[in-house]
Scaffold this active site. Structure first.
Site, PDB file in Angstrom:
ATOM      1  N   CYS A  81       0.743  -0.978  -0.142  1.00  0.00           N
ATOM      2  CA  CYS A  81       0.530   0.202   0.431  1.00  0.00           C
ATOM      3  C   CYS A  81       1.141   1.205  -0.101  1.00  0.00           C
ATOM      4  CB  CYS A  81      -1.028  -0.091   1.234  1.00  0.00           C
ATOM      5  SG  CYS A  81      -0.476  -0.924   2.535  1.00  0.00           S
TER       6      CYS A  81
HETATM    7  N1  LIG Z   1      -4.810  -3.894   4.879  1.00  0.00           N
HETATM    8  C1  LIG Z   1      -4.046  -3.327   3.889  1.00  0.00           C
HETATM    9  O1  LIG Z   1      -4.475  -2.098   3.879  1.00  0.00           O
HETATM   10  C2  LIG Z   1      -2.966  -4.394   3.020  1.00  0.00           C
HETATM   11  C3  LIG Z   1      -2.441  -3.670   2.169  1.00  0.00           C
HETATM   12  C4  LIG Z   1      -1.827  -3.811   0.783  1.00  0.00           C
HETATM   13  C5  LIG Z   1      -1.664  -5.718   0.876  1.00  0.00           C
HETATM   14  N2  LIG Z   1      -1.771  -6.118   2.320  1.00  0.00           N
HETATM   15  C6  LIG Z   1      -2.171  -7.490   2.628  1.00  0.00           C
HETATM   16  O2  LIG Z   1      -3.151  -8.309   2.227  1.00  0.00           O
HETATM   17  C7  LIG Z   1      -2.639  -9.743   2.902  1.00  0.00           C
HETATM   18  C8  LIG Z   1      -4.324  -9.359   3.735  1.00  0.00           C
HETATM   19  O3  LIG Z   1      -4.511  -8.602   4.587  1.00  0.00           O
HETATM   20  P1  LIG Z   1      -5.588  -8.188   4.798  1.00  0.00           P
HETATM   21  O4  LIG Z   1      -5.274  -6.941   5.782  1.00  0.00           O
HETATM   22  O5  LIG Z   1      -6.666  -8.130   4.558  1.00  0.00           O
HETATM   23  O6  LIG Z   1      -5.390  -8.665   6.490  1.00  0.00           O
HETATM   24  P2  LIG Z   1      -6.428  -9.977   7.757  1.00  0.00           P
HETATM   25  O7  LIG Z   1      -6.967  -8.723   7.870  1.00  0.00           O
HETATM   26  O8  LIG Z   1      -5.527 -10.074   8.783  1.00  0.00           O
HETATM   27  O9  LIG Z   1      -7.284 -11.202   6.952  1.00  0.00           O
HETATM   28  C9  LIG Z   1      -5.951 -11.869   6.440  1.00  0.00           C
HETATM   29  C10 LIG Z   1      -7.109 -13.097   6.190  1.00  0.00           C
HETATM   30  O10 LIG Z   1      -5.574 -14.448   5.654  1.00  0.00           O
HETATM   31  C11 LIG Z   1      -6.616 -16.093   6.630  1.00  0.00           C
HETATM   32  N3  LIG Z   1      -5.301 -16.049   7.291  1.00  0.00           N
HETATM   33  C12 LIG Z   1      -4.816 -16.460   8.522  1.00  0.00           C
HETATM   34  N4  LIG Z   1      -3.693 -16.472   7.979  1.00  0.00           N
HETATM   35  C13 LIG Z   1      -4.073 -17.809   7.435  1.00  0.00           C
HETATM   36  C14 LIG Z   1      -2.845 -18.750   6.591  1.00  0.00           C
HETATM   37  N5  LIG Z   1      -2.399 -19.293   6.965  1.00  0.00           N
HETATM   38  N6  LIG Z   1      -3.609 -19.386   5.325  1.00  0.00           N
HETATM   39  C15 LIG Z   1      -4.859 -19.272   4.568  1.00  0.00           C
HETATM   40  N7  LIG Z   1      -5.698 -17.564   5.763  1.00  0.00           N
HETATM   41  C16 LIG Z   1      -5.145 -17.354   6.317  1.00  0.00           C
HETATM   42  C17 LIG Z   1      -7.229 -15.141   7.539  1.00  0.00           C
HETATM   43  O11 LIG Z   1      -8.198 -15.934   8.524  1.00  0.00           O
HETATM   44  P3  LIG Z   1      -9.359 -16.238   9.598  1.00  0.00           P
HETATM   45  O12 LIG Z   1      -9.434 -15.051   9.274  1.00  0.00           O
HETATM   46  O13 LIG Z   1      -9.990 -17.097   9.503  1.00  0.00           O
HETATM   47  O14 LIG Z   1      -8.146 -16.012  10.448  1.00  0.00           O
HETATM   48  C18 LIG Z   1      -8.100 -13.807   6.935  1.00  0.00           C
HETATM   49  O15 LIG Z   1      -9.143 -14.138   6.741  1.00  0.00           O
HETATM   50  C19 LIG Z   1      -1.587  -9.221   3.739  1.00  0.00           C
HETATM   51  O16 LIG Z   1      -0.742 -10.018   3.424  1.00  0.00           O
HETATM   52  C20 LIG Z   1      -1.331  -7.391   3.780  1.00  0.00           C
HETATM   53  O17 LIG Z   1      -0.131  -7.796   4.188  1.00  0.00           O
HETATM   54  C21 LIG Z   1      -2.403  -5.731   3.367  1.00  0.00           C
END
Ligand SMILES: NC(=O)c1ccc[n+]([C@@H]2O[C@H](COP(=O)([O-])OP(=O)(O)OC[C@H]3O[C@@H](n4cnc5c(N)ncnc54)[C@H](OP(=O)(O)O)[C@@H]3O)[C@@H](O)[C@H]2O)c1
Length: 323
Positions: A141
């Site tokens: 991001c």
């Molecule tokens: N948030 C942002 O602004 C943003 C921006 C750019 C990139 N990202 C990247 O995008 C990714 C997701 O971010 P997020 O903010 O959406 O994270 P999040 O809200 O913490 O959600 C994580 C998701 O991944 C699942 N998960 C956790 N451990 C897992 C595993 N070992 N195998 C399969 N699924 C798993 C979780 O399932 P449960 O609910 O069952 O735990 C949940 O659905 C991350 O790598 C982050 O760095 C995020």
């Protein structure tokens, strides 16, 4: 032609945002929603989010990985083995050098062979390679907000390469995902403002890789939910000032649907929240030129750009579901 996609991590912030965007897509449907833990039910019955099962990638045309870094590598390998194009929102395939990945993320890369095939998904700068790829590493991001304004200036040789590039970035708390910690918990974020990861943040190597030079990058945590605003300090070459810098960015992005260069004023988070836009302004300030760049971290910084890339992978108009 209608196609179906899987969202792994559908219970997280970016996975939820992707569902919101796909609901507006004329040709793509999220038919397979998965999370790491057992599916939960809410008051209206099932949320439709199922436990993780990579064997089911066979059922869809494309796979979005909205999972933590580290977890995405093996999932990407499973999807590629099933012949499905993948957009990975995590950091697993962004750094081309597996040694740099290991030192930055504190773990060995789990799919170094696949890493060689990954294409960096900053759509406006890489769309031809993205369209031909099987695995797209969706940019971070903060990097998206910094690379979009800086890349054209470096490509045109408009920046003094002896002066530091300084990016002072502020993000809403959704950038950290749904799991709170001591820093991102409401009690610490509300009515507070702080810098973190000074000189050590994991996005600095990613930004430097793409710019081809070092950057001073300081992230801050805003007491808001969505949005990133980066204030970037540059020294133009040959005595150039803001007008030349602005004209360069305006020329580069004039036909881009998701990048807007302001002629006057500066973007605010309210201008970009819930849209796939990056808004940029350029200003003279004493000896330097100040660039302000704003995005929604969950859209252009994550799920929106991921959908832009999936549209290219599956042969749809890049803007589908995003306008
Ligand atoms: N948030 C942002 O602004 C943003 C921006 C750019 C990139 N990202 C990247 O995008 C990714 C997701 O971010 P997020 O903010 O959406 O994270 P999040 O809200 O913490 O959600 C994580 C998701 O991944 C699942 N998960 C956790 N451990 C897992 C595993 N070992 N195998 C399969 N699924 C798993 C979780 O399932 P449960 O609910 O069952 O735990 C949940 O659905 C991350 O790598 C982050 O760095 C995020």
């Amino acid at each position: 032609v209608n196609k179906s996609v899987a969202i792994v991590g559908a219970s997280g912030y970016t996975g939820t945002e992707l569902q919101r965007l796909l609901a507006q897509h004329a040709h793509l449907e999220a038919t397979l929603l998965m999370r790491s833990r057992a599916a939960r039910t809410d008051e209206s019955g099932s949320t439709g989010v199922q436990p993780l099962d990579p064997a089911r990638f066979e059922e869809v045309h494309g796979v979005f990985l909205c999972t933590p870094h580290g977890a995405a590598s093996e999932l990407a390998a499973a999807a590629v083995a099933a012949g499905k194009p993948v957009v990975d929102l995590s950091a697993d395939f962004r750094l081309r050098d597996p040694k740099l990945f290991a030192s930055t993320y504190g773990q060995e890369h789990r799919a170094p062979d696949l890493l060689r095939r990954a294409v960096y998904g900053l759509t406006e700068h890489n769309r031809e390679a993205i369209a031909k790829a099987t695995l797209v590493a969706n940019p971070g991001c903060y990097p998206t907000s910094i690379l979009l304004p800086l890349l054209p200036l470096l490509q045109q040789g408009l920046l003094d390469d002896t002066a530091p590039l300084i990016a002072d970035s502020k993000s809403g708390v959704s950038g950290a995902g749904k799991q709170p910690n001591e820093r991102t918990h409401f009690g610490n974020v509300h009515d507070n403002f702080l810098a973190y990861g000074i000189g050590t943040h994991r996005h600095a190597p990613e930004i430097s890789q793409e710019l081809g030079r070092a950057v001073v990058f300081t992230p801050h945590l805003l007491p808001t939910f969505r949005g990133i605003l980066s204030t970037i300090y540059v020294t133009p070459s040959n005595g150039n000032r803001a007008e030349t810098v602005r004209n360069c960015l305006h020329e580069r992005y004039r036909s881009e649907p998701f990048v807007k260069v302001y002629q006057t004023g500066a973007p605010e988070l309210h201008d970009v929240q819930r849209s796939n836009q990056c808004h940029i302004s350029v200003h003279d300030s004493g000896p330097v030129v100040v660039i302000v760049s704003a995005i929604d971290n969950l859209v252009k910084g994550a799920s929106g750009q991921a959908l832009q890339n999936m549209n290219l992978l599956l042969g749809y108009d890049e803007t589908e579901g995003l306008t």
